[in-house]
Design an enzyme around this catalytic site. Structure first.
Site, PDB file in Angstrom:
ATOM      1  N   CYS A  70       9.851  42.271  17.461  1.00 43.80           N
ATOM      2  CA  CYS A  70       9.670  41.179  16.497  1.00 43.80           C
ATOM      3  C   CYS A  70       8.323  40.481  16.666  1.00 43.80           C
ATOM      4  O   CYS A  70       7.863  39.799  15.753  1.00 43.80           O
ATOM      5  CB  CYS A  70      10.787  40.166  16.634  1.00 43.80           C
ATOM      6  N   HIS A 110       8.722  33.458  13.728  1.00 41.93           N
ATOM      7  CA  HIS A 110       9.555  34.631  13.485  1.00 41.93           C
ATOM      8  C   HIS A 110      10.913  34.172  12.952  1.00 41.93           C
ATOM      9  O   HIS A 110      11.504  33.220  13.473  1.00 41.93           O
ATOM     10  CB  HIS A 110       9.718  35.419  14.793  1.00 41.93           C
ATOM     11  N   ASN A 167      16.622  38.816   9.191  1.00 51.77           N
ATOM     12  CA  ASN A 167      15.594  38.966  10.238  1.00 51.77           C
ATOM     13  C   ASN A 167      14.975  40.356  10.102  1.00 51.77           C
ATOM     14  O   ASN A 167      15.653  41.360  10.297  1.00 51.77           O
ATOM     15  CB  ASN A 167      16.276  38.773  11.596  1.00 51.77           C
TER      16      ASN A 167
HETATM   17  O1  UT7 Z   1      14.702  38.848  16.360  1.00 51.29           O
HETATM   18  C1  UT7 Z   1      14.880  38.989  17.722  1.00 51.29           C
HETATM   19  C2  UT7 Z   1      15.297  37.710  18.334  1.00 51.29           C
HETATM   20  N1  UT7 Z   1      16.665  37.439  18.028  1.00 51.29           N
HETATM   21  C3  UT7 Z   1      17.155  36.241  18.127  1.00 51.29           C
HETATM   22  O2  UT7 Z   1      16.424  35.332  18.438  1.00 51.29           O
HETATM   23  C4  UT7 Z   1      18.615  36.014  17.904  1.00 51.29           C
HETATM   24  C5  UT7 Z   1      19.097  34.915  18.788  1.00 51.29           C
HETATM   25  N2  UT7 Z   1      20.541  34.704  18.768  1.00 51.29           N
HETATM   26  C6  UT7 Z   1      21.219  34.274  17.690  1.00 51.29           C
HETATM   27  O3  UT7 Z   1      20.689  34.177  16.620  1.00 51.29           O
HETATM   28  C7  UT7 Z   1      22.647  33.849  17.899  1.00 51.29           C
HETATM   29  O4  UT7 Z   1      22.965  33.993  19.262  1.00 51.29           O
HETATM   30  C8  UT7 Z   1      23.676  34.610  17.035  1.00 51.29           C
HETATM   31  C9  UT7 Z   1      23.518  34.185  15.562  1.00 51.29           C
HETATM   32  C10 UT7 Z   1      23.482  36.088  17.182  1.00 51.29           C
HETATM   33  C11 UT7 Z   1      25.096  34.237  17.463  1.00 51.29           C
HETATM   34  O5  UT7 Z   1      25.292  32.843  17.377  1.00 51.29           O
HETATM   35  P1  UT7 Z   1      25.882  32.030  18.623  1.00 51.29           P
HETATM   36  O6  UT7 Z   1      25.970  30.640  18.192  1.00 51.29           O
HETATM   37  O7  UT7 Z   1      25.020  32.314  19.816  1.00 51.29           O
HETATM   38  O8  UT7 Z   1      27.323  32.641  18.762  1.00 51.29           O
HETATM   39  P2  UT7 Z   1      28.071  33.148  20.078  1.00 51.29           P
HETATM   40  O9  UT7 Z   1      27.696  34.570  20.324  1.00 51.29           O
HETATM   41  O10 UT7 Z   1      27.883  32.150  21.170  1.00 51.29           O
HETATM   42  O11 UT7 Z   1      29.573  33.090  19.627  1.00 51.29           O
HETATM   43  C12 UT7 Z   1      30.231  31.848  19.320  1.00 51.29           C
HETATM   44  C13 UT7 Z   1      31.640  32.133  18.850  1.00 51.29           C
HETATM   45  C14 UT7 Z   1      32.443  33.005  19.797  1.00 51.29           C
HETATM   46  O12 UT7 Z   1      33.811  32.577  19.709  1.00 51.29           O
HETATM   47  P3  UT7 Z   1      34.432  31.567  20.802  1.00 51.29           P
HETATM   48  O13 UT7 Z   1      34.259  32.275  22.129  1.00 51.29           O
HETATM   49  O14 UT7 Z   1      33.620  30.319  20.702  1.00 51.29           O
HETATM   50  O15 UT7 Z   1      35.847  31.426  20.351  1.00 51.29           O
HETATM   51  C15 UT7 Z   1      32.329  34.389  19.219  1.00 51.29           C
HETATM   52  O16 UT7 Z   1      33.435  35.207  19.529  1.00 51.29           O
HETATM   53  O17 UT7 Z   1      31.609  32.854  17.599  1.00 51.29           O
HETATM   54  C16 UT7 Z   1      32.299  34.123  17.745  1.00 51.29           C
HETATM   55  N3  UT7 Z   1      31.557  35.117  17.014  1.00 51.29           N
HETATM   56  C17 UT7 Z   1      31.707  35.338  15.708  1.00 51.29           C
HETATM   57  N4  UT7 Z   1      32.556  34.799  14.796  1.00 51.29           N
HETATM   58  C18 UT7 Z   1      32.443  35.228  13.523  1.00 51.29           C
HETATM   59  C19 UT7 Z   1      30.554  35.915  17.475  1.00 51.29           C
HETATM   60  N5  UT7 Z   1      30.074  36.671  16.481  1.00 51.29           N
HETATM   61  C20 UT7 Z   1      30.776  36.333  15.379  1.00 51.29           C
HETATM   62  C21 UT7 Z   1      30.713  36.751  14.035  1.00 51.29           C
HETATM   63  N6  UT7 Z   1      31.561  36.169  13.139  1.00 51.29           N
HETATM   64  N7  UT7 Z   1      29.831  37.685  13.615  1.00 51.29           N
END
Ligand code: UT7
Length: 328
Positions: free
Chosen positions: A117, A253, A284
């Site tokens: 990226c 980005h 993205n």
């Molecule tokens: O381009 C390269 C660089 N990339 C980035 O910078 C990406 C950086 N990361 C992110 O953008 C975020 O981490 C994500 C958008 C990928 C994920 O968001 P998050 O707020 O970090 O979510 P999480 O993985 O901490 O998950 C939170 C909750 C979990 O449930 P509990 O444990 O709180 O009950 C997950 O199981 O959301 C759940 N979850 C989802 N729910 C619905 C994880 N993925 C999903 C999903 N849909 N797709």
């Protein structure tokens, strides 16, 4: 010894968005998600994916032709072509050589770079250095990705994130600075935080070979980007010798709207600085995300020729690069 130009500047921009609009509704079922969750956690409403006649090469060419036209530079004047991409599926030769030929350039130096990226900002920094060192006069810098092909439709952490597209700029010599000093680096200790799911050797050894896809430890990347990148942004302003108040545009980005907001807060961006938010409708697009975001800002009347923009990009490897750019 070659004689370099005093400075380099961006002369023109061209972008190409993949033609298929894919709303959140089309990706949620396979990952047991919802439109509301995706919008709240990432800011993405829809993404662009390629149509049946589009490829990484066609998108790259479209963006490049528009960049040449907008800069008023003929293909024959281009003496270097750099493509930043992580989705060209040929190990060799480089996509840049094919694109350079198709554009009608005359035997330029042409190579691809792999900085995920952060690739576009890496390539822009190289172009700036080449022009000032006198090893090239006009450089075509392209960020292009076909990520829908390297996305698992069932991976909850990434299936909703990525999009396809390409953005290109022509960089040329200038009497006044148009591209500031780059601040760049990597953190290989976190090599696994964003990665290709399988090595090609593992794919070949498998009984049911599948295209590898991008995997991500989202939380790790999220925390790193939100905090570390604001420091890199400040260092970039310091090295350029400007204050945050001097900026007109902030074009990070497009990884996640919450990361963009966290960085803007940490940098204490003043109200007048317009912030790129292309991710909402494009997803993205890795190396293509900054030029695509700039393209939208022109289209929406937020960016004007002569504006001072901070570009900052980060991604796999954990590699990053940032510079201040006077936009064309
Ligand atoms: O381009 C390269 C660089 N990339 C980035 O910078 C990406 C950086 N990361 C992110 O953008 C975020 O981490 C994500 C958008 C990928 C994920 O968001 P998050 O707020 O970090 O979510 P999480 O993985 O901490 O998950 C939170 C909750 C979990 O449930 P509990 O444990 O709180 O009950 C997950 O199981 O959301 C759940 N979850 C989802 N729910 C619905 C994880 N993925 C999903 C999903 N849909 N797709």
């Amino acid at each position: 010894m070659p004689v370099g130009a005093p400075h380099a500047t961006v002369l023109g921009l061209g972008i190409h968005r993949a033609e298929r609009i894919v709303p959140n509704a089309d990706v949620i079922e396979a990952i047991d998600s919802s439109d509301a969750w995706i919008q709240q956690r990432s800011g993405i409403r829809e993404r662009r994916w390629v149509g049946p006649d589009e490829t990484l090469e066609t998108m790259t060419l479209e963006a490049s032709r528009k960049a040449l036209a907008s800069s008023g530079i003929d293909a024959a004047q281009i003496d270097a072509v750099i493509v930043a991409t992580c989705t060209w599926t040929m190990q060799t030769p480089a996509l840049a050589t094919k694109v350079a030929h198709a554009l009608g350039t005359q035997s330029p130096v042409a190579f691809d770079i792999s900085a995920a990226c952060a690739g576009f900002c890496h390539a822009l920094a190289l172009a700036n250095d080449m022009i000032r060192a006198g090893t090239a006069r006009h450089v075509l810098v392209i960020g292009a990705e076909l990520l829908s092909e390297m996305t698992s439709r069932t991976d909850r952490g990434t299936a909703f994130i990525f999009g396809d597209g390409a953005g290109a700029v022509v960089v040329g010599p200038s009497e006044v600075p148009g591209i500031g000093p780059v601040v760049w680096g990597s953190d290989g200790e976190q090599f696994d935080a964003i990665r290709q799911s399988t090595d090609w050797r593992e794919v070949l050894a498998s009984d049911s070979p599948e295209m590898p896809y991008i995997q991500m430890d989202g939380g790790t990347v999220f925390r790193w980007a939100s905090f570390e990148m604001a420091k890199v942004a400040q260092e970039t302003l310091d090295r350029t010798g400007i204050r945050v108040e001097d900026l007109d545009l902030f074009i990070p980005h497009q990884a996640n709207m919450r990361i963009i907001d966290a960085m803007a807060r940490a940098m204490k961006l003043p109200e007048h600085v317009r912030i790129a938010r292309d991710i909402a409708e494009q997803g993205n697009t890795s190396a293509a995300s900054i030029p695509l975001a700039l393209g939208r800002m022109y289209d929406e009347g937020q960016a004007h020729s002569g504006d001072l923009a901070l570009f900052i990009a980060f991604g796999a490897g954990l590699s990053y690069a940032a510079q201040v750019v006077r936009i064309p």
